[in-house]
Write a protein that holds these residues in place. Sequence first.
Motif, PDB file in Angstrom:
ATOM      1  N   PHE A   7       0.870  -1.176   0.000  1.00  0.00           N
ATOM      2  CA  PHE A   7       0.000   0.000   0.000  1.00  0.00           C
ATOM      3  C   PHE A   7       0.903   1.221   0.000  1.00  0.00           C
ATOM      4  O   PHE A   7       1.892   1.272   0.727  1.00  0.00           O
ATOM      5  N   TYR A   8       0.564   2.205  -0.813  1.00  0.00           N
ATOM      6  CA  TYR A   8       1.429   3.375  -0.886  1.00  0.00           C
ATOM      7  C   TYR A   8       0.646   4.648  -1.142  1.00  0.00           C
ATOM      8  O   TYR A   8      -0.503   4.625  -1.549  1.00  0.00           O
ATOM      9  N   ARG A   9       1.320   5.760  -0.858  1.00  0.00           N
ATOM     10  CA  ARG A   9       0.829   7.095  -1.169  1.00  0.00           C
ATOM     11  C   ARG A   9       1.559   7.561  -2.413  1.00  0.00           C
ATOM     12  O   ARG A   9       2.725   7.257  -2.606  1.00  0.00           O
ATOM     13  N   THR A  10       0.878   8.322  -3.243  1.00  0.00           N
ATOM     14  CA  THR A  10       1.476   8.836  -4.470  1.00  0.00           C
ATOM     15  C   THR A  10       1.491  10.358  -4.429  1.00  0.00           C
ATOM     16  O   THR A  10       0.489  10.985  -4.119  1.00  0.00           O
ATOM     17  N   ARG A  11       2.644  10.929  -4.721  1.00  0.00           N
ATOM     18  CA  ARG A  11       2.760  12.392  -4.796  1.00  0.00           C
ATOM     19  C   ARG A  11       2.485  12.804  -6.233  1.00  0.00           C
ATOM     20  O   ARG A  11       3.153  12.340  -7.166  1.00  0.00           O
ATOM     21  N   GLU A  12       1.494  13.649  -6.430  1.00  0.00           N
ATOM     22  CA  GLU A  12       1.055  14.021  -7.778  1.00  0.00           C
ATOM     23  C   GLU A  12       2.108  14.802  -8.561  1.00  0.00           C
ATOM     24  O   GLU A  12       2.194  14.661  -9.776  1.00  0.00           O
ATOM     25  N   ALA A  13       2.921  15.598  -7.879  1.00  0.00           N
ATOM     26  CA  ALA A  13       3.886  16.448  -8.578  1.00  0.00           C
ATOM     27  C   ALA A  13       4.864  15.644  -9.431  1.00  0.00           C
ATOM     28  O   ALA A  13       5.158  16.013 -10.571  1.00  0.00           O
ATOM     29  N   ASN A  15       4.835  11.866  -9.232  1.00  0.00           N
ATOM     30  CA  ASN A  15       4.391  10.472  -9.227  1.00  0.00           C
ATOM     31  C   ASN A  15       5.259   9.574  -8.337  1.00  0.00           C
ATOM     32  O   ASN A  15       5.390   8.386  -8.586  1.00  0.00           O
ATOM     33  N   ALA A  16       5.896  10.158  -7.311  1.00  0.00           N
ATOM     34  CA  ALA A  16       6.712   9.375  -6.385  1.00  0.00           C
ATOM     35  C   ALA A  16       5.812   8.529  -5.487  1.00  0.00           C
ATOM     36  O   ALA A  16       4.702   8.939  -5.145  1.00  0.00           O
ATOM     37  N   HIS A  17       6.289   7.332  -5.120  1.00  0.00           N
ATOM     38  CA  HIS A  17       5.536   6.419  -4.270  1.00  0.00           C
ATOM     39  C   HIS A  17       6.224   6.272  -2.917  1.00  0.00           C
ATOM     40  O   HIS A  17       7.438   6.114  -2.865  1.00  0.00           O
ATOM     41  N   ALA A  18       5.442   6.308  -1.843  1.00  0.00           N
ATOM     42  CA  ALA A  18       5.945   6.060  -0.491  1.00  0.00           C
ATOM     43  C   ALA A  18       5.136   4.905   0.092  1.00  0.00           C
ATOM     44  O   ALA A  18       3.923   5.019   0.281  1.00  0.00           O
ATOM     45  N   VAL A  19       5.794   3.779   0.333  1.00  0.00           N
ATOM     46  CA  VAL A  19       5.112   2.597   0.860  1.00  0.00           C
ATOM     47  C   VAL A  19       4.732   2.845   2.315  1.00  0.00           C
ATOM     48  O   VAL A  19       5.566   3.236   3.128  1.00  0.00           O
ATOM     49  N   VAL A  20       3.446   2.642   2.633  1.00  0.00           N
ATOM     50  CA  VAL A  20       2.958   2.837   4.007  1.00  0.00           C
ATOM     51  C   VAL A  20       2.526   1.517   4.650  1.00  0.00           C
ATOM     52  O   VAL A  20       2.209   1.486   5.834  1.00  0.00           O
ATOM     53  N   GLY A  21       2.531   0.433   3.882  1.00  0.00           N
ATOM     54  CA  GLY A  21       2.177  -0.873   4.433  1.00  0.00           C
ATOM     55  C   GLY A  21       2.491  -1.985   3.457  1.00  0.00           C
ATOM     56  O   GLY A  21       2.446  -1.790   2.245  1.00  0.00           O
ATOM     57  N   ARG A  22       2.825  -3.147   4.001  1.00  0.00           N
ATOM     58  CA  ARG A  22       3.125  -4.315   3.162  1.00  0.00           C
ATOM     59  C   ARG A  22       2.635  -5.556   3.891  1.00  0.00           C
ATOM     60  O   ARG A  22       2.903  -5.737   5.068  1.00  0.00           O
ATOM     61  N   GLU A  23       1.876  -6.391   3.192  1.00  0.00           N
ATOM     62  CA  GLU A  23       1.321  -7.614   3.774  1.00  0.00           C
ATOM     63  C   GLU A  23       1.504  -8.776   2.811  1.00  0.00           C
ATOM     64  O   GLU A  23       1.453  -8.598   1.604  1.00  0.00           O
ATOM     65  N   THR A  24       1.692  -9.959   3.373  1.00  0.00           N
ATOM     66  CA  THR A  24       1.742 -11.194   2.598  1.00  0.00           C
ATOM     67  C   THR A  24       0.464 -11.965   2.872  1.00  0.00           C
ATOM     68  O   THR A  24       0.011 -12.029   4.017  1.00  0.00           O
ATOM     69  N   ALA A  25      -0.130 -12.532   1.838  1.00  0.00           N
ATOM     70  CA  ALA A  25      -1.391 -13.259   1.998  1.00  0.00           C
ATOM     71  C   ALA A  25      -1.477 -14.376   0.968  1.00  0.00           C
ATOM     72  O   ALA A  25      -0.614 -14.502   0.101  1.00  0.00           O
ATOM     73  N   GLU A  26      -2.526 -15.162   1.069  1.00  0.00           N
ATOM     74  CA  GLU A  26      -2.839 -16.209   0.096  1.00  0.00           C
ATOM     75  C   GLU A  26      -4.110 -15.798  -0.648  1.00  0.00           C
ATOM     76  O   GLU A  26      -5.031 -15.248  -0.058  1.00  0.00           O
ATOM     77  N   ALA A  27      -4.138 -16.074  -1.942  1.00  0.00           N
ATOM     78  CA  ALA A  27      -5.324 -15.775  -2.759  1.00  0.00           C
ATOM     79  C   ALA A  27      -5.488 -16.866  -3.806  1.00  0.00           C
ATOM     80  O   ALA A  27      -4.507 -17.440  -4.281  1.00  0.00           O
ATOM     81  N   ALA A  28      -6.742 -17.131  -4.168  1.00  0.00           N
ATOM     82  CA  ALA A  28      -7.040 -18.163  -5.158  1.00  0.00           C
ATOM     83  C   ALA A  28      -6.704 -17.701  -6.574  1.00  0.00           C
ATOM     84  O   ALA A  28      -6.213 -18.478  -7.386  1.00  0.00           O
ATOM     85  N   ASP A  29      -6.989 -16.430  -6.881  1.00  0.00           N
ATOM     86  CA  ASP A  29      -6.748 -15.886  -8.212  1.00  0.00           C
ATOM     87  C   ASP A  29      -6.591 -14.377  -8.092  1.00  0.00           C
ATOM     88  O   ASP A  29      -6.615 -13.832  -6.991  1.00  0.00           O
ATOM     89  N   LEU A  30      -6.459 -13.694  -9.221  1.00  0.00           N
ATOM     90  CA  LEU A  30      -6.245 -12.244  -9.198  1.00  0.00           C
ATOM     91  C   LEU A  30      -7.437 -11.498  -8.612  1.00  0.00           C
ATOM     92  O   LEU A  30      -7.269 -10.569  -7.823  1.00  0.00           O
ATOM     93  N   ALA A  31      -8.645 -11.898  -8.960  1.00  0.00           N
ATOM     94  CA  ALA A  31      -9.832 -11.227  -8.422  1.00  0.00           C
ATOM     95  C   ALA A  31      -9.875 -11.367  -6.899  1.00  0.00           C
ATOM     96  O   ALA A  31     -10.200 -10.407  -6.186  1.00  0.00           O
ATOM     97  N   ASP A  51      -3.415   5.529  -0.965  1.00  0.00           N
ATOM     98  CA  ASP A  51      -4.292   5.885  -2.071  1.00  0.00           C
ATOM     99  C   ASP A  51      -4.117   4.941  -3.258  1.00  0.00           C
ATOM    100  O   ASP A  51      -4.847   5.040  -4.242  1.00  0.00           O
ATOM    101  N   ALA A  52      -3.162   4.002  -3.158  1.00  0.00           N
ATOM    102  CA  ALA A  52      -2.950   3.028  -4.222  1.00  0.00           C
ATOM    103  C   ALA A  52      -2.309   1.768  -3.647  1.00  0.00           C
ATOM    104  O   ALA A  52      -1.876   1.761  -2.495  1.00  0.00           O
ATOM    105  N   PHE A  53      -2.269   0.716  -4.453  1.00  0.00           N
ATOM    106  CA  PHE A  53      -1.668  -0.538  -4.012  1.00  0.00           C
ATOM    107  C   PHE A  53      -1.110  -1.295  -5.209  1.00  0.00           C
ATOM    108  O   PHE A  53      -1.449  -1.018  -6.355  1.00  0.00           O
ATOM    109  N   SER A  54      -0.236  -2.239  -4.925  1.00  0.00           N
ATOM    110  CA  SER A  54       0.253  -3.143  -5.964  1.00  0.00           C
ATOM    111  C   SER A  54       0.266  -4.555  -5.391  1.00  0.00           C
ATOM    112  O   SER A  54       0.445  -4.746  -4.189  1.00  0.00           O
ATOM    113  N   ILE A  55       0.045  -5.520  -6.265  1.00  0.00           N
ATOM    114  CA  ILE A  55       0.045  -6.924  -5.874  1.00  0.00           C
ATOM    115  C   ILE A  55       1.120  -7.623  -6.697  1.00  0.00           C
ATOM    116  O   ILE A  55       1.142  -7.508  -7.920  1.00  0.00           O
ATOM    117  N   THR A  56       2.023  -8.324  -6.006  1.00  0.00           N
ATOM    118  CA  THR A  56       3.049  -9.106  -6.676  1.00  0.00           C
ATOM    119  C   THR A  56       2.934 -10.557  -6.243  1.00  0.00           C
ATOM    120  O   THR A  56       2.406 -10.853  -5.168  1.00  0.00           O
TER     121      THR A  56
END
Length: 97
Positions: A7-13, A15-31, A51-56
């Motif tokens: 989970f991260y915040r994005t600075r509009e000026a 487009n820099a990203h600052a990570v505010v949280g990171r979690e590991t989990a299990e999921a069946a599929d992308l949805a 305000d945004a997130f990424s999944i790897t």
Amino acid sequence: MKIVIEFYRTREADNAHAVVGRETAEAADLADAIGVAWHLSQRLSMPQQPDAFSITDGEGNTLHSGPLRARAIPAKGRSGFAFGIALKTNRALPRFR
């Protein structure tokens, strides 16, 4: 599949990203992974509201990245996700007059 959600915040000026949280989990599929990310964004205690997130995946390949938007709880969230989170909001809320 094992996923890592950042989970991260994005600075509009710039487009820099600052990570505010990171979690590991299990999921069946992308949805399911997107549903898990949304659920965690509402439940985790983070220093700032993301305000945004990424999944790897477990190997670091980006599966999804995008903004967090307010939305209804995903259908899978009503009875719990694959990794065992159960919500207690199955009943209707009282109406105030």
